[in-house]
Design a protein around this motif. Structure first.
Motif, short mmCIF file in Angstrom:
data_model
loop_
_atom_site.label_atom_id
_atom_site.label_comp_id
_atom_site.label_asym_id
_atom_site.label_seq_id
_atom_site.Cartn_x
_atom_site.Cartn_y
_atom_site.Cartn_z
N VAL A 312 0.82 -1.21 0.00
CA VAL A 312 0.00 0.00 0.00
C VAL A 312 0.85 1.26 0.00
CG1 VAL A 312 -1.75 1.30 1.27
CG2 VAL A 312 -1.91 -1.20 1.11
N VAL A 313 1.83 1.34 0.89
CA VAL A 313 2.63 2.56 1.00
C VAL A 313 3.37 2.84 -0.30
CG1 VAL A 313 4.61 3.62 2.17
CG2 VAL A 313 2.87 2.40 3.50
N GLN A 314 3.98 1.79 -0.86
CA GLN A 314 4.73 2.00 -2.10
C GLN A 314 3.82 2.40 -3.25
OE1 GLN A 314 7.33 -1.24 -3.03
NE2 GLN A 314 8.28 -1.28 -1.00
N MET A 320 1.25 9.32 -5.76
CA MET A 320 1.59 10.70 -5.43
C MET A 320 2.58 11.29 -6.43
SD MET A 320 3.41 12.13 -1.96
CE MET A 320 4.97 11.39 -2.46
N MET A 321 3.61 10.51 -6.78
CA MET A 321 4.63 10.99 -7.71
C MET A 321 4.03 11.23 -9.10
SD MET A 321 7.23 11.41 -5.90
CE MET A 321 8.41 11.76 -7.21
N ALA A 354 -5.30 -1.68 -7.06
CA ALA A 354 -4.39 -2.58 -6.35
C ALA A 354 -4.37 -2.28 -4.86
CB ALA A 354 -2.98 -2.46 -6.94
N VAL A 355 -4.35 -0.97 -4.51
CA VAL A 355 -4.36 -0.58 -3.09
C VAL A 355 -5.65 -1.05 -2.44
CG1 VAL A 355 -4.50 1.39 -1.52
CG2 VAL A 355 -2.81 1.38 -3.36
#
Length: 526
Positions: A312-314, A320-321, A354-355
């Motif tokens: 999730v974080v990645q 965000m990027m 995916a998240v």
């Protein structure tokens, strides 16, 4: 006609039947239809605490048969007798009718100590079974207190345990006395007034303390006023405080309040020490179980943190990027081309899906405790259905339990089995790129021993490919937790790659031996 006996050449006088009755070691007596003594030999007088000058008409402990013509009863009977409070005795006796009269001859002996020893052994075994059954600590200690009081006919029993901070005692088991919510606070009031708290002395010294005539001393002492009402009833006399020691450390106290007339000897103290040992084991087991739960909770949190970081974080960082790249183009006065916007939007949509899938998977994993309450089969069916609906992977479930043994297995064992299957299924979905996954659970025999076997098999990339792409193989945190759960029950988790491809995770747990619920069609009494 009586004949003289010759012993060593010397003639001795014959022993009459009256003399044999008079000097017999067992009690011999005659009782009437109202269960009153007609006459009794000296042994009977002593055993029953009778007045030798007033035997006739005194009540006896032996109930007479209803029918005067009743034949002699076969086998020994037992009866309890308490001539004065606190002096309880148990007799084994046989009755024989006096021909033509409503009277019976009774032969009896004192079996008080033998029966008490039997009850104590049974009590220790019963309490040990309760401790081993992993009942709640409160339920175990309450049952233990009741068992101690019942076995030795005590006035009251208290079992107190030390709290986790080590600065307070809580009443966890009680018999005879009511449970006072503010008992410890009142006890501290007594201490502040100068009362001698023997239970704290026993706790600090780690040695049992015995106090004769403790009731009168407490009731006369004004320092005990805050607890006078709590300790006044039932009436008691001697007091014993035995520390509960686990691994050499005090974890609580067992207080025994003996009824008036009872005294504390070696056998009474040995019984209390044995029961205190069982209570200490229960307290220690509860503490170990709580520590295991704390470790399990920390491990689950660590696993959740790893999963969030790895997926999730990645993915959120990537989203965000991508969004920021559009902002940079706008800031530089370079409006992004429609194709670029479409590509970023497509990437963001894929990442969001995916998240969402990962988060749903984690939510499913965090709900096993509630589902296993309905049985392992129902819990696995729910897991398989939700996983299949969430991921689109064809997940099948097969349960092979012909004797319907799964519902009767230990709840903690089933919980661990569920967790292992859930982790294996999660790994297959996440790392194997499988189109189908088969989950099979069976109760099978291996020689003479039963085993619980659970297998999760997928048709994905296999162990080698999953490892090369950074997925979970036969090592890693998830696999470590799975193997630790299996090892708790003497089982094992093995990962293999079938000849046809894919990955198979196999759990094997040996099951404890059990007795059938019926014997010759009859229900076995618990």
């Amino acid at each position: 006609m009586e004949r003289a006996r010759v012993a060593g050449g010397t003639r001795t006088a014959p022993v009459t039947s009256d003399e044999m009755v008079w000097h017999a070691p067992d009690g011999l007596a005659v009782v009437d239809a109202e269960a009153r003594f007609v006459e009794a030999n000296p042994a009977a007088v002593l055993l029953c605490g009778l007045d030798p000058q007033a035997v006739a008409g005194a009540p006896s402990p032996f109930p007479a048969p209803d029918d005067a013509a009743t034949a002699p009863r076969s086998g020994e009977l037992t009866v309890a007798w308490e001539p004065v409070p606190g002096q309880r005795r148990e007799f084994a006796y046989v009755l024989a009718p006096v021909e033509g009269q409503a009277k019976w001859i009774v032969s009896f002996r004192d079996v008080t100590l033998g029966r008490l020893h039997e009850r104590r052994l049974a009590a220790i075994a019963k309490v040990a079974s309760s401790v081993a059954s992993k009942r709640s600590l409160l339920g175990t200690l309450e049952a233990l207190a009741q068992e101690v009081a019942r076995t030795d006919a005590l006035a009251g029993v208290q079992i107190l345990t030390v709290n986790s901070a080590g600065d307070r005692l809580h009443v966890m088991g009680s018999a005879g006395f009511g449970r006072e919510v503010h008992f410890f606070d009142k006890l501290m009031e007594c201490r502040a007034l100068g009362a001698r708290l023997m239970m704290l002395e026993a706790l600090e010294s780690r040695e049992p303390l015995v106090a004769p005539n403790r009731y009168d001393a407490i009731m006369r002492d004004p320092a005990w006023a805050p607890l006078h009402e709590n300790m006044r009833h039932p009436r008691w006399d001697w007091f014993v405080s035995v520390p509960l020691l686990a691994r050499g450390e005090p974890v609580g106290i067992l207080n025994a309040f003996f009824a008036p007339g009872q005294v504390v000897g070696e056998t009474e103290l040995e019984f209390l020490l044995a029961m205190a040992e069982q209570a200490a084991m229960a307290v220690d087991h509860a503490a170990l179980l709580e520590r295991e739960r704390d470790v399990a909770r920390r491990e689950e949190r660590q696993k959740l943190a790893r999963d969030l970081h790895d997926s999730v974080v990645q993915q959120v960082f990537s989203m965000m990027m991508q969004a920021r790249s559009l902002g940079v183009l706008v800031e530089r006065g370079l409006p992004p081309a429609p194709e670029k916007v479409a590509q970023v939007a497509d990437d963001l949509s894929s990442s969001a899906e995916a998240v969402l899938a990962d988060l749903r998977g984690m939510v499913v994993e965090l709900r096993p405790a509630a589902s296993t309450a309905g049985g392992l089969a129902a819990a696995l069916r729910s897991l398989v259905d939700t996983t299949s609906a969430r991921t689109g992977v064809d997940v099948s479930l097969e349960i092979d339990d012909p004797a319907a043994e799964l519902p009767g297995l230990d709840a903690d064992l089933l919980e661990d089995a569920y967790r292992i299957v859930a982790e294996a299924l999660h790994n297959s979905v996440k790392h194997s790129d499988a189109a189908s996954i088969a989950v099979r659970v069976a109760v099978a025999f291996h020689g003479r021993r039963r085993r619980l076997v659970a297998e999760v098999t997928d048709d994905g990339r296999g162990v080698g490919a999953a490892s090369a792409s950074g997925g979970s193989a036969s090592s890693g945190y998830g696999m470590t937790v799975m193997r630790e759960r299996a090892a708790r029950w003497g089982g094992a988790v093995r990962v293999r790659q079938p000849a046809g491809g894919g990955t198979s995770v196999r759990l094997t747990l040996p099951l404890p031996a059990s007795l059938p619920a019926t014997t010759a069609g009859l229900k076995v009494a618990p």
